[in-house]
Design an enzyme around this catalytic site. Structure first.
Site, PDB file in Angstrom:
ATOM      1  N   ARG A   1       2.552  -5.668  -5.317  1.00 42.30           N
ATOM      2  CA  ARG A   1       2.327  -4.603  -4.326  1.00 42.30           C
ATOM      3  C   ARG A   1       1.160  -3.683  -4.685  1.00 42.30           C
ATOM      4  NH1 ARG A   1       4.132  -7.729  -2.722  1.00 42.30           N
ATOM      5  NH2 ARG A   1       6.207  -8.152  -1.937  1.00 42.30           N
TER       6      ARG A   1
ATOM      7  N   SER B   1       9.755  -1.319   3.487  1.00 43.85           N
ATOM      8  CA  SER B   1      10.438  -0.874   2.266  1.00 43.85           C
ATOM      9  C   SER B   1       9.800   0.430   1.799  1.00 43.85           C
ATOM     10  CB  SER B   1      10.297  -1.921   1.167  1.00 43.85           C
ATOM     11  OG  SER B   1      10.885  -3.126   1.598  1.00 43.85           O
TER      12      SER B   1
ATOM     13  N   GLU C   1       6.417   2.975  -1.849  1.00 47.64           N
ATOM     14  CA  GLU C   1       5.471   1.902  -1.510  1.00 47.64           C
ATOM     15  C   GLU C   1       4.432   2.379  -0.490  1.00 47.64           C
ATOM     16  OE1 GLU C   1       7.069  -2.173  -0.910  1.00 47.64           O
ATOM     17  OE2 GLU C   1       5.830  -2.178   0.891  1.00 47.64           O
TER      18      GLU C   1
HETATM   19  C1  LIG Z   1       9.031  -2.938   9.798  1.00 45.65           C
HETATM   20  C2  LIG Z   1       8.082  -3.086   8.632  1.00 45.65           C
HETATM   21  C3  LIG Z   1       8.194  -4.173   7.774  1.00 45.65           C
HETATM   22  C4  LIG Z   1       7.309  -4.336   6.705  1.00 45.65           C
HETATM   23  N1  LIG Z   1       7.457  -5.406   5.878  1.00 45.65           N
HETATM   24  C5  LIG Z   1       6.617  -5.575   4.832  1.00 45.65           C
HETATM   25  C6  LIG Z   1       6.762  -6.692   3.958  1.00 45.65           C
HETATM   26  O1  LIG Z   1       7.632  -7.533   4.135  1.00 45.65           O
HETATM   27  N2  LIG Z   1       5.894  -6.818   2.929  1.00 45.65           N
HETATM   28  C7  LIG Z   1       4.901  -5.907   2.715  1.00 45.65           C
HETATM   29  O2  LIG Z   1       4.130  -6.074   1.751  1.00 45.65           O
HETATM   30  N3  LIG Z   1       4.716  -4.842   3.535  1.00 45.65           N
HETATM   31  C8  LIG Z   1       5.559  -4.654   4.580  1.00 45.65           C
HETATM   32  N4  LIG Z   1       5.409  -3.576   5.398  1.00 45.65           N
HETATM   33  C9  LIG Z   1       4.349  -2.595   5.131  1.00 45.65           C
HETATM   34  C10 LIG Z   1       3.063  -2.821   5.973  1.00 45.65           C
HETATM   35  O3  LIG Z   1       3.322  -3.537   7.127  1.00 45.65           O
HETATM   36  C11 LIG Z   1       1.979  -3.546   5.188  1.00 45.65           C
HETATM   37  O4  LIG Z   1       1.663  -2.851   4.006  1.00 45.65           O
HETATM   38  C12 LIG Z   1       0.696  -3.711   6.022  1.00 45.65           C
HETATM   39  O5  LIG Z   1      -0.221  -4.527   5.354  1.00 45.65           O
HETATM   40  C13 LIG Z   1       0.026  -2.390   6.355  1.00 45.65           C
HETATM   41  O6  LIG Z   1      -0.984  -2.675   7.294  1.00 45.65           O
HETATM   42  P1  LIG Z   1      -1.559  -1.591   8.264  1.00 45.65           P
HETATM   43  O7  LIG Z   1      -2.700  -2.212   8.983  1.00 45.65           O
HETATM   44  O8  LIG Z   1      -0.472  -1.052   9.114  1.00 45.65           O
HETATM   45  O9  LIG Z   1      -2.091  -0.501   7.230  1.00 45.65           O
HETATM   46  P2  LIG Z   1      -2.030   1.095   7.372  1.00 45.65           P
HETATM   47  O10 LIG Z   1      -0.615   1.540   7.291  1.00 45.65           O
HETATM   48  O11 LIG Z   1      -2.819   1.552   8.531  1.00 45.65           O
HETATM   49  O12 LIG Z   1      -2.777   1.524   6.039  1.00 45.65           O
HETATM   50  C14 LIG Z   1      -2.185   1.314   4.774  1.00 45.65           C
HETATM   51  C15 LIG Z   1      -3.220   1.632   3.690  1.00 45.65           C
HETATM   52  O13 LIG Z   1      -4.271   0.688   3.750  1.00 45.65           O
HETATM   53  C16 LIG Z   1      -5.515   1.350   3.978  1.00 45.65           C
HETATM   54  N5  LIG Z   1      -6.301   0.488   4.862  1.00 45.65           N
HETATM   55  C17 LIG Z   1      -5.917  -0.050   6.025  1.00 45.65           C
HETATM   56  N6  LIG Z   1      -6.894  -0.833   6.508  1.00 45.65           N
HETATM   57  C18 LIG Z   1      -7.917  -0.776   5.619  1.00 45.65           C
HETATM   58  C19 LIG Z   1      -9.224  -1.367   5.548  1.00 45.65           C
HETATM   59  N7  LIG Z   1      -9.691  -2.182   6.499  1.00 45.65           N
HETATM   60  N8  LIG Z   1      -9.998  -1.059   4.480  1.00 45.65           N
HETATM   61  C20 LIG Z   1      -9.555  -0.222   3.497  1.00 45.65           C
HETATM   62  N9  LIG Z   1      -8.347   0.350   3.521  1.00 45.65           N
HETATM   63  C21 LIG Z   1      -7.536   0.069   4.570  1.00 45.65           C
HETATM   64  C22 LIG Z   1      -5.155   2.688   4.598  1.00 45.65           C
HETATM   65  O14 LIG Z   1      -6.177   3.654   4.381  1.00 45.65           O
HETATM   66  C23 LIG Z   1      -3.882   2.993   3.850  1.00 45.65           C
HETATM   67  O15 LIG Z   1      -4.195   3.500   2.571  1.00 45.65           O
HETATM   68  C24 LIG Z   1       6.289  -3.384   6.492  1.00 45.65           C
HETATM   69  C25 LIG Z   1       6.172  -2.288   7.365  1.00 45.65           C
HETATM   70  C26 LIG Z   1       7.053  -2.141   8.426  1.00 45.65           C
HETATM   71  C27 LIG Z   1       6.912  -0.980   9.358  1.00 45.65           C
END
Ligand SMILES: Cc1cc2nc3c(=O)[nH]c(=O)nc-3n(C[C@H](O)[C@H](O)[C@H](O)COP(=O)(O)OP(=O)(O)OC[C@H]3O[C@@H](n4cnc5c(N)ncnc54)[C@H](O)[C@@H]3O)c2cc1C
Length: 402
Positions: free
Chosen positions: A212, A289, A394
């Site tokens: 992670r 999580s 996380e």
């Molecule tokens: C219902 C649910 C289930 C989930 N299940 C999992 C799972 O099974 N496994 C898991 O690992 N995660 C899980 N997650 C967490 C999440 O979905 C992941 O971490 C996902 O990759 C986040 O993507 P995002 O585009 O929404 O990022 P955001 O939430 O928009 O951003 C997260 C971080 O990444 C940075 N960021 C985003 N895009 C970029 C970019 N292009 N360049 C640089 N920095 C960037 C942001 O600044 C921030 O620091 C879950 C979340 C939810 C709500």
């Protein structure tokens, strides 16, 4: 608190890589010929708004207003927007799908750059024999991308079905689930390096993937532009590595199953835990999580063993998954549950998901970030008191800390 406003990473705890200079480029990071960042200077930002409510952009439905908000529909717009904000000395938050973010009720005093560039290409490369290299722009939605890979007979990400968010965020915390993580398939990340002010390509080693985490997490240096995955062209999944998934598929771990079956089983398991976004399911108003699974050294494991026996009796055993160096990973959900915080436990308008102990939710959208943090602290402190284990969040915290 993560502040992305300066061109120098702000996390003092993390060793900082020297910016590439004339004397040398860090190993694993390639520099392109023409600088796309310079080309992009002429590009106008497509959409710029002020005082945009960030709750609408997070899956928790939490967070106050962003002072400025830019929608970057292309790579050039993304680089130009970040570059402009850096030049203006603005704080910058790069926003993907908002599914791993906890944003302060006060909002974000700076520029939020929303990544929206789309596009997927595939090719082969003799350096990756037998693999298809698939490159996706950072703004591609992850779940449809996985669906497409499965449909096209490409194995390596099928167990990551149903995870919300955008492709560009997947390397940040080395997204993983059901025995797979993106570190297994990512071979390159193109990024805008805010310190060197140029576009670079990080190879797998330079991404520094761990459980992670990666070189990107907790740092504000890189803006991910696209991600390249090396996938296996086959109708069969990668060997099933997760016991619960193997049981659902009625196979032994290590066996392969048809790609579509793996995806279907993962989606079923995830839905049962409220881990697939669904507007009709209030348990999915979460950031997934909320705590990572603690990795404990030998002394911490012995202490946990003692505390578990004291609290739950001499025959009680906690989940233990061996890691290197005598360490082992245990289950945050198990600790939370045994500390007395069971599914559905509420504190005011927020609660633990009724389907999954690890997800903290804002079920009716009536909570505030302060409420969520109060619940998170209650859980964290309760686990520490019961078992002496410190849980770590996380999701990325913006303007708040646990
Ligand atoms: C219902 C649910 C289930 C989930 N299940 C999992 C799972 O099974 N496994 C898991 O690992 N995660 C899980 N997650 C967490 C999440 O979905 C992941 O971490 C996902 O990759 C986040 O993507 P995002 O585009 O929404 O990022 P955001 O939430 O928009 O951003 C997260 C971080 O990444 C940075 N960021 C985003 N895009 C970029 C970019 N292009 N360049 C640089 N920095 C960037 C942001 O600044 C921030 O620091 C879950 C979340 C939810 C709500």
């Amino acid at each position: 608190m993560l502040r992305l406003g300066t061109s120098v990473p702000s996390d003092p705890a993390r060793p900082v890589r020297r910016p590439p200079g004339p004397e040398g480029v860090p190993e694993g990071i390639a520099r392109p010929g023409p600088r796309a960042a310079e080309r992009s200077e002429a590009v106008n930002m497509a959409v710029l708004c002020e005082h945009v409510n960030l709750a609408a952009y997070t899956t928790l439905r939490l967070g106050g207003p962003a002072r400025r908000f830019v929608e970057a529909a292309t790579e050039d717009e993304l680089v130009a927007a970040v570059r402009r904000a850096d030049e203006d000395g603005e704080n910058v938050l790069v926003l993907g799908g908002g599914s791993n973010l906890v944003v302060a009720d006060e909002g974000f005093d700076g520029t939020v750059v929303h990544v929206a560039g789309r596009g997927v290409t595939r090719r082969t490369d003799p350096r990756h024999p037998g693999k298809v290299l698939v490159t996706a722009q950072a703004g591609e939605e992850w779940e449809p991308f996985v669906a497409r890979c499965v449909t096209e007979g490409l194995a390596g990400v099928e167990c990551l079905s149903g995870i919300p968010g955008l492709v560009g965020a997947t390397p940040i915390q080395n997204v993983g689930a059901y025995g797979q993580d993106v570190a297994e398939t990512v071979v390159g990340v193109r990024a805008y390096d805010r310190r060197a002010r140029e576009i670079v390509t990080l190879d797998h080693a330079a991404c520094g993937f761990t459980y992670r985490s990666s070189v990107f997490k907790g740092s504000d240096r890189y803006v991910v532009l696209d991600v390249t995955f090396a996938l296996e062209e086959t109708e069969e999944s990668r060997p099933v590595a997760y016991a619960e998934l193997a049981r659902t598929l009625d196979v032994r771990t290590g066996e392969r199953v048809p790609l579509h079956d793996a995806r279907k089983a993962v989606l079923e398991l995830r839905r049962g835990k409220g881990m697939v976004l669904d507007p009709a399911d209030p348990d999915t108003r979460s950031a997934g999580s909320f705590f990572t699974n603690p990795v404990l050294d030998a002394a911490q494991l012995a202490e946990l063993e003692r505390r578990v026996a004291d609290r739950l009796g001499p025959d009680a055993a906690f989940p233990r998954y061996p890691e290197t160096g005598g360490r082992a990973k245990t289950s945050a959900a198990w600790l939370i549950d045994r500390a007395g915080f069971t599914k559905g436990h509420a504190l005011g308008p927020v609660r633990i998901s009724t389907k999954h102990t690890l997800a903290l939710t804002n079920p009716d959208g009536a909570g505030r970030t302060a409420d969520l943090l109060a619940l998170a602290r209650q859980v964290r402190d309760g686990v520490r008191e019961a078992f002496g284990v410190e849980l770590v969040n996380e999701p990325v915290m913006i303007g708040v800390r646990l």
